[in-house]
Design a protein around this motif. Structure first.
Motif, mmCIF file in Angstrom:
data_model
loop_
_atom_site.group_PDB
_atom_site.id
_atom_site.type_symbol
_atom_site.label_atom_id
_atom_site.label_comp_id
_atom_site.label_asym_id
_atom_site.label_seq_id
_atom_site.Cartn_x
_atom_site.Cartn_y
_atom_site.Cartn_z
ATOM 1 N N VAL A 112 48.971 36.553 -12.349
ATOM 2 C CA VAL A 112 49.287 36.422 -10.924
ATOM 3 C C VAL A 112 47.982 36.164 -10.190
ATOM 4 O O VAL A 112 46.898 36.418 -10.718
ATOM 5 N N LEU A 114 46.061 37.354 -6.829
ATOM 6 C CA LEU A 114 46.019 38.355 -5.766
ATOM 7 C C LEU A 114 45.130 37.842 -4.642
ATOM 8 O O LEU A 114 43.950 37.550 -4.851
ATOM 9 N N ALA A 132 48.611 42.220 -14.199
ATOM 10 C CA ALA A 132 49.331 41.269 -13.352
ATOM 11 C C ALA A 132 50.742 41.758 -13.047
ATOM 12 O O ALA A 132 51.200 41.702 -11.893
ATOM 13 N N ALA A 135 50.551 44.704 -10.594
ATOM 14 C CA ALA A 135 50.192 44.276 -9.239
ATOM 15 C C ALA A 135 51.375 43.626 -8.542
ATOM 16 O O ALA A 135 51.615 43.868 -7.337
ATOM 17 N N TYR A 136 52.138 42.809 -9.258
ATOM 18 C CA TYR A 136 53.280 42.146 -8.635
ATOM 19 C C TYR A 136 54.385 43.147 -8.308
ATOM 20 O O TYR A 136 55.013 43.069 -7.238
ATOM 21 N N TYR A 139 53.324 45.032 -5.246
ATOM 22 C CA TYR A 139 53.432 44.167 -4.073
ATOM 23 C C TYR A 139 54.886 44.065 -3.602
ATOM 24 O O TYR A 139 55.173 44.154 -2.397
ATOM 25 N N LYS A 192 48.301 40.598 2.648
ATOM 26 C CA LYS A 192 48.175 40.602 1.191
ATOM 27 C C LYS A 192 49.286 39.778 0.544
ATOM 28 O O LYS A 192 50.443 39.837 0.948
ATOM 29 N N VAL A 194 50.660 38.424 -3.460
ATOM 30 C CA VAL A 194 50.580 38.369 -4.916
ATOM 31 C C VAL A 194 51.622 37.364 -5.384
ATOM 32 O O VAL A 194 52.810 37.505 -5.098
ATOM 33 N N THR A 195 51.192 36.329 -6.077
ATOM 34 C CA THR A 195 52.116 35.293 -6.526
ATOM 35 C C THR A 195 52.982 35.809 -7.673
ATOM 36 O O THR A 195 52.647 36.783 -8.338
#
Length: 422
Positions: A112, A114, A132, A135-136, A139, A192, A194-195
């Motif tokens: 991802v 960030l 990753a 984090a996603y 998010y 912020k 996150v993809t």
């Protein structure tokens, strides 16, 4: 009859032309991914016939191989792909070599991007594997929590507004004044980002030239071999500026190169905004973010990143003055004339422009000036100001007549000599 025949022929010719320009598609393996451009991550794809993948050192890049349909469009002279019609991820072990020696063997991982302060502010970071996914997930949970809090705050706001209306109506009927406490303000969304997770190969190599190819079950995967060129990012950061004329403040004039000069009239004021940028030769940058675009060797390109943190500059004409960064408000002039006036923004007023206001002396003896900043942790900035004095009409007329006088002078002298000899 003839009209119908003409319409039929026109339709047939249009259909033939459409069929003639229909591009030929073929199955091919392309390289795609998110590449770091020195500040943020850019989407990129490399056609199958392009033999070299260009990257920049200093940050990870995420690369994947995709089998799709590829076609060449002659009108734009570029290759396009139809990922909606066909997209098959080509996987295996990616082997990177340099001078015949294996540098890395990479397998695909989920990743991802960030962006702590949003994609527009750059400073993105690639996260890989379990980090990753965590984090996603975090998010998404933060976004759900924010949406829930926002809905609750909106409900409290509506209740508050209804109570105000009811209290006002009661006051009109003679009821005493009721004090109603306001609710908490609406929560502000976070920048912020996150993809969504995707699979790719992780590239984190120092500057240099490499070879790469995929292999599956010990055998090379056809169509995946590429050269790899990794460029150096050292010494790229510079400070550039925009000159904002008061009369057309929406159309600033870029001054990127250190050898560029700023031309101004005596007694005028112009406004200067500073930005951080990276300076590249086109052949260093364009192949990274746009592999099919023609790059010209020796031609510079400046990629602006963010506003400069510089808050003071030194301006020198006859004497040096220290100029602070100013909050400015732009007001359109009244009347039939079209133009703008720039003034200092008042307290509590939203500024239209954050810039340095540079006043050019009206003194006819001033022909040069200079703007300078020492950098203060960023790249230094210096530009020469050329003061364009009003034209001297008598001098201009004399200069315009010089060619005529140069032609008439010898003729007059020869005539006088001939008269004297007679």
């Amino acid at each position: 009859m003839w009209r119908r025949l003409a319409i039929l022929l026109l339709c047939l010719s249009a259909a033939s032309a459409a069929k003639a320009i229909e591009p030929e598609r073929r199955d091919a393996v392309i390289v795609t991914g998110r590449v770091w451009d020195g500040f943020t991550f850019k989407d990129m794809f490399l056609p199958s016939q392009a033999g070299t993948l260009h990257l920049l050192a200093g940050q990870d890049s995420a690369i994947s191989f995709v089998e799709t349909q590829e076609y060449y469009w002659p009108l734009s002279r570029q290759v396009y792909v139809d990922l909606e019609k066909k997209r098959r991820e080509v996987s295996g072990v990616l082997t990177v070599t340099r001078d015949g020696k294996t540098v890395a063997e990479v397998e695909p991982l989920p990743y991802v991007i960030l962006y702590p302060e949003g994609a527009l502010n750059g400073n993105g970071q690639l996260l890989w594997g379990a980090s990753a996914i965590r984090a996603y997930s975090a998010y998404q949970e933060d976004e759900r929590t924010f949406a829930r809090r926002y809905v609750e705050a909106e409900a409290q706001q509506r209740i508050y507004e209804r109570k105000l209306l009811e209290a006002g109506a009661a006051r009109l009927r003679g009821a005493p004044v009721e004090v109603i406490a306001p609710p908490d303000p609406l929560p502000r969304p976070s920048l912020k980002l996150v993809t969504a997770p995707a699979a790719a190969y992780r590239f984190a190599l120092e500057a240099g030239t490499y070879e790469m190819a995929l292999s599956a079950d010990g055998l090379p995967v056809p169509g995946t071999a590429r050269r790899l060129s990794v460029g150096d990012m050292a010494g790229r950061r510079v400070t550039v500026a925009d000159v904002v004329p008061e009369e057309r403040w929406t159309r600033p004039i870029a001054t990127n190169g250190a050898d560029m000069r700023i031309f101004a009239r005596p007694g005028s004021t112009f406004y200067l905004t500073l930005s951080e940028a990276d300076r590249f030769d086109e052949t260093e940058y364009l192949p990274v973010v746009s592999p099919q675009q023609d790059a010209v060797s020796g031609r510079n390109v400046w990629i602006r990143r963010a506003a400069s943190p510089t808050d003071r500059v030194a301006v020198r004409f006859a004497e040096t003055q220290d100029l602070p960064l100013a909050r400015l408000k732009v007001v359109q002039t009244e009347g039939s004339g079209f133009g703008y006036q720039v003034r200092t923004a008042k307290e509590g007023e939203k500024e239209d422009l954050m810039a340095f206001a540079v006043s050019v002396p009206a003194n006819a003896g001033v022909s040069r000036g200079e703007i300078r900043s020492d950098g203060q942790g960023v790249a230094a900035f210096r530009r020469v100001i050329v003061v364009v004095q009003p034209r001297n009409d008598s001098l201009a007329l004399g200069l315009a007549l010089l060619p005529l006088l140069g032609w008439l002078g010898p003729k007059i002298l020869r005539r006088r000599k001939s008269k004297a000899g007679a």
